[in-house]
Design a protein around this motif. Structure first.
Motif, mmCIF file in Angstrom:
data_model
loop_
_atom_site.group_PDB
_atom_site.id
_atom_site.type_symbol
_atom_site.label_atom_id
_atom_site.label_comp_id
_atom_site.label_asym_id
_atom_site.label_seq_id
_atom_site.Cartn_x
_atom_site.Cartn_y
_atom_site.Cartn_z
ATOM 1 N N PHE A 1 8.637 10.154 4.370
ATOM 2 C CA PHE A 1 9.587 9.626 3.386
ATOM 3 C C PHE A 1 10.921 9.226 4.006
ATOM 4 O O PHE A 1 11.601 8.335 3.499
ATOM 5 N N GLY A 2 11.296 9.865 5.115
ATOM 6 C CA GLY A 2 12.585 9.568 5.720
ATOM 7 C C GLY A 2 12.629 8.296 6.546
ATOM 8 O O GLY A 2 13.722 7.804 6.850
ATOM 9 N N ASN A 3 11.465 7.765 6.929
ATOM 10 C CA ASN A 3 11.496 6.568 7.776
ATOM 11 C C ASN A 3 10.542 5.462 7.347
ATOM 12 O O ASN A 3 10.446 4.422 8.000
ATOM 13 N N SER A 4 9.808 5.675 6.258
ATOM 14 C CA SER A 4 8.803 4.689 5.853
ATOM 15 C C SER A 4 9.439 3.329 5.553
ATOM 16 O O SER A 4 8.890 2.281 5.885
ATOM 17 N N GLU A 5 10.626 3.338 4.938
ATOM 18 C CA GLU A 5 11.301 2.075 4.633
ATOM 19 C C GLU A 5 11.724 1.364 5.918
ATOM 20 O O GLU A 5 11.640 0.126 6.007
ATOM 21 N N GLN B 1 2.125 6.653 2.943
ATOM 22 C CA GLN B 1 0.867 6.038 2.513
ATOM 23 C C GLN B 1 1.129 4.917 1.510
ATOM 24 O O GLN B 1 0.527 3.834 1.596
ATOM 25 N N GLU B 2 2.022 5.167 0.567
ATOM 26 C CA GLU B 2 2.340 4.140 -0.428
ATOM 27 C C GLU B 2 2.962 2.919 0.233
ATOM 28 O O GLU B 2 2.707 1.778 -0.171
ATOM 29 N N MET B 3 3.773 3.150 1.272
ATOM 30 C CA MET B 3 4.371 2.026 1.992
ATOM 31 C C MET B 3 3.303 1.181 2.666
ATOM 32 O O MET B 3 3.337 -0.065 2.621
ATOM 33 N N LEU B 4 2.312 1.799 3.294
ATOM 34 C CA LEU B 4 1.257 1.050 3.988
ATOM 35 C C LEU B 4 0.389 0.277 2.994
ATOM 36 O O LEU B 4 -0.045 -0.853 3.283
ATOM 37 N N ILE B 5 0.137 0.864 1.825
ATOM 38 C CA ILE B 5 -0.632 0.150 0.795
ATOM 39 C C ILE B 5 0.133 -1.084 0.334
ATOM 40 O O ILE B 5 -0.435 -2.186 0.214
ATOM 41 N N ILE C 1 -7.227 2.536 3.457
ATOM 42 C CA ILE C 1 -8.454 2.159 4.169
ATOM 43 C C ILE C 1 -9.415 1.393 3.260
ATOM 44 O O ILE C 1 -9.988 0.370 3.651
ATOM 45 N N THR C 2 -9.585 1.876 2.017
ATOM 46 C CA THR C 2 -10.589 1.250 1.146
ATOM 47 C C THR C 2 -10.213 -0.177 0.755
ATOM 48 O O THR C 2 -11.093 -1.004 0.492
ATOM 49 N N GLU C 3 -8.917 -0.497 0.689
ATOM 50 C CA GLU C 3 -8.490 -1.843 0.316
ATOM 51 C C GLU C 3 -7.852 -2.595 1.487
ATOM 52 O O GLU C 3 -7.171 -3.610 1.292
ATOM 53 N N LEU C 4 -8.062 -2.109 2.708
ATOM 54 C CA LEU C 4 -7.464 -2.718 3.887
ATOM 55 C C LEU C 4 -7.975 -4.143 4.073
ATOM 56 O O LEU C 4 -9.190 -4.387 4.029
ATOM 57 N N SER C 5 -7.050 -5.068 4.287
ATOM 58 C CA SER C 5 -7.438 -6.475 4.446
ATOM 59 C C SER C 5 -8.059 -6.750 5.811
ATOM 60 O O SER C 5 -8.780 -7.731 5.979
ATOM 61 N N GLY C 6 -7.764 -5.902 6.790
ATOM 62 C CA GLY C 6 -8.338 -6.072 8.124
ATOM 63 C C GLY C 6 -9.341 -4.975 8.421
ATOM 64 O O GLY C 6 -10.154 -4.605 7.577
ATOM 65 N N HIS C 7 -9.248 -4.436 9.648
ATOM 66 C CA HIS C 7 -10.206 -3.423 10.072
ATOM 67 C C HIS C 7 -9.474 -2.288 10.801
ATOM 68 O O HIS C 7 -8.321 -2.436 11.194
ATOM 69 N N VAL C 8 -10.206 -1.185 10.982
ATOM 70 C CA VAL C 8 -9.720 -0.067 11.792
ATOM 71 C C VAL C 8 -10.491 -0.082 13.105
ATOM 72 O O VAL C 8 -11.727 -0.049 13.108
ATOM 73 N N TYR C 9 -9.762 -0.126 14.220
ATOM 74 C CA TYR C 9 -10.380 -0.203 15.544
ATOM 75 C C TYR C 9 -10.121 1.087 16.316
ATOM 76 O O TYR C 9 -9.050 1.695 16.201
ATOM 77 N N LEU C 10 -11.130 1.439 17.122
ATOM 78 C CA LEU C 10 -11.016 2.655 17.905
ATOM 79 C C LEU C 10 -9.891 2.561 18.921
ATOM 80 O O LEU C 10 -9.165 3.532 19.159
#
Length: 574
Positions: free
Chosen positions: A474-478, A512-516, A548-557
């Protein structure tokens, strides 16, 4: 399973080797003899009769030797606990000596309970949250206050106060009460002690070998004490108005129940006891841990809490005031060859002998000498080296130092420490609120990715890779959101955004809300959000969220996998 008797006997005693006994006995005798004047002085500093300094070096020392975590740490009355005792019990100073003594024992018991509880709750990790700047600033400020407070014994001026301003104001107000003989005695003793401590190279080493010079330096305060007693008797200092400690009660400390306060008094005492417990743990653990490391021994912070707690609890019932591990006495103990806590038990024997046989011999000792002893020993605690180092390397830690230092001088010990801690935590939050987010590129021919501003790297026209070097909360998400948006505006052709999460150890709900929200904003601009290097514990948190469920791209290793999958054309950064 070991028997109860076996569990009560400490490991060091079960494994004790008789070959260590001679050095332990010598070290204990040396420490005991050398710290007698220091113990008397610290009792006076705490606002107690001098004999209580010897009381505080008996029962608590025995208990810590049996239970504590360090084999050679010498526990007893120290300057910081003494001045904090005087500061905490200042409102009770006018209620009579007996009431004050009982309150000092109650404070020791309360501090002991808090330390013991912290040990049972495994709170040893808490010491890492006290920054070096705060602890050094607090101790330095306390050292200055202790120094000034002792001027009343060198001048006979009734100096009183809670901070530097109060001390100086009272000194100015009652300056006419200066007692010249006391001042001459005190200043002469102070000058000699300072010359002995800081001028050993010229005073001793110029005509003695290094080993003899070291012992001459250590024994000098004791010799000065003896000379002062002889001069006091022969020159009749007492009849000339020089204050002396008077006859010390002979006999050992007795079992005494501490004062039982009402609810309001107990509540008022608790914050001071909590701060004292924190300072005692941090300072004592620092000393014990340092010597454990030098001697290749283990150190258990929780056991240290338990040992210090039980030592102070026991002392609270045997006329002691709050004790801690001493910097100087532990150094003497180690240098004298101490191997085990047997050395501390020998120190107790010396204190008992002093109480039984030498009480009357110490009666002519002037208070001015005790004040001078404390003033000379306390100078070394003003740690300007740490402040200079912090100023050069970490201005925020330097700010914490100054906040604690000035807070102690102006507002007193307890408030000063709180101010230092608040500035330290504010600095930590400020640093975390401005996370480093680097735009990275690929080192040519490798799978490594580095900051484009620091390395000659390759970037790809359709990719924007950003490495987030902090957990997202919460202190740095913005701030993280703002930095990513700025980067996308700086590179408008990049439609694949890769966030490298290798340094992200946690993402809270706000993060998490910021990333969404970021994913949705980028999608509106026909840009896709991708992740690489998400750690397992972090993925466990966000795996089933909209991140993750609504991610427009992908998750890479790995970031290399993301580049191989998403790169289009590339151009080197010049």
């Amino acid at each position: 399973m070991p028997s109860i008797a076996a569990r009560l006997i400490p490991i060091w005693l079960r494994q004790y080797q008789l070959s260590a006994l001679p050095t332990d006995v010598i070290a204990g005798l040396v420490v005991g003899v050398l710290v007698i004047p220091q113990s008397l002085g610290y009792a006076v500093l705490a606002g107690l009769p001098p004999v209580y300094g010897l009381y505080a070096a008996i029962v608590p020392v025995i208990v810590y030797a049996w239970i504590g975590s360090s084999n050679i740490q010498a526990v007893g009355p120290v300057a910081i606990t003494a001045i904090m005792t005087a500061s905490s019990l200042h409102p009770y100073a006018a209620e009579g000596a007996q009431q004050y003594v009982l309150m000092a024992s109650l404070l020791s018991l309360t501090v002991g309970v808090l330390l013991w509880l912290a040990g049972q709750l495994k709170l040893g990790w808490i010491m890492q949250f006290i920054s070096r700047g705060v602890s050094a600033g607090f101790i330095s400020g306390a050292a200055v206050l202790i120094f000034v407070s002792q001027l009343k014994y060198l001048t006979a001026i009734p100096i009183a106060g809670n901070g530097l301003i109060g001390y100086l104001s009272s000194m100015q107000m009652y300056a006419q009460q200066l007692h010249p003989p006391t001042f001459i005695i005190g200043m002469t003793a102070f000058a000699l002690l300072v010359a002995n401590r800081y001028g050993s190279k010229w005073v001793w080493q110029s005509w003695l070998s290094s080993s003899y010079a070291k012992w001459a330096e250590r024994l000098f305060p004791l010799i000065l004490l003896g000379v002062a007693i002889l001069l006091s008797i022969s020159l009749h200092w007492t009849t000339n108005g020089v204050a002396t400690i008077g006859s010390i009660p002979q006999g050992l400390p007795t079992f005494t129940l501490p004062y039982v306060p009402n609810f309001g008094e107990a509540l008022n005492l608790l914050p001071s006891a909590g701060l004292m417990a924190l300072i005692i743990f941090v300072s004592s653990s620092s000393v014990a841990n340092n010597y454990a490391r030098l001697r290749s021994e283990s150190f258990d912070a929780n056991r240290e809490l338990t040992g210090l707690g039980l030592a102070n609890m026991a002392g609270g019932f045997f006329q002691s005031f709050t004790v801690a591990g001493g910097f100087s006495r532990t150094a003497i103990n180690a240098d004298s060859g101490a191997k085990t806590p047997v050395a501390s038990l020998m120190t107790v024997v010396v204190m008992i002998a002093a109480l039984i046989a030498f009480g009357n011999a110490l009666a002519p000792l002037p208070y001015a000498l005790l004040g001078a002893t404390i003033m000379a020993s306390i100078i070394g605690l003003v740690d300007m080296t740490t402040f200079k180092s912090a100023w050069q390397r970490d201005r925020l830690d330097a700010a914490s130092f100054m906040a604690a230092f000035m807070g102690v001088l102006i507002f007193g010990l307890n408030t000063g420490l709180v101010i230092g801690l608040m500035v330290s935590f504010a600095s930590l939050i400020w640093q975390s609120s401005k996370p480093h987010v680097a735009i990275v590129g690929q080192l040519a021919g490798t799978g490594h990715f580095r900051n484009i501003n620091r390395h000659n790297v390759v970037t790809f026209s359709n990719l924007l890779m950003l490495r987030i070097d902090e957990s997202i909360f919460f202190g740095n998400s913005e701030s993280v959101h703002r930095r990513v948006v700025q980067a996308t505006q700086q590179y408008p052709k990049a439609h694949e955004i890769i966030l490298i999460m290798s340094a992200v150890n946690h993402i809270d709900l706000t993060g998490q809300e910021m990333l969404i929200s970021l994913n949705q904003e980028l999608l509106v601009q026909n840009k896709h959000l991708n992740f690489s290097f998400i750690k397992g514990p972090v993925m466990d948190i966000i795996e089933h969220t909209q991140i993750i469920t609504e991610l427009s791209g992908h998750v890479y290793l790995s970031t290399m996998d993301a580049v191989d999958a998403l790169k289009d054309t590339y151009s080197p950064i010049i």
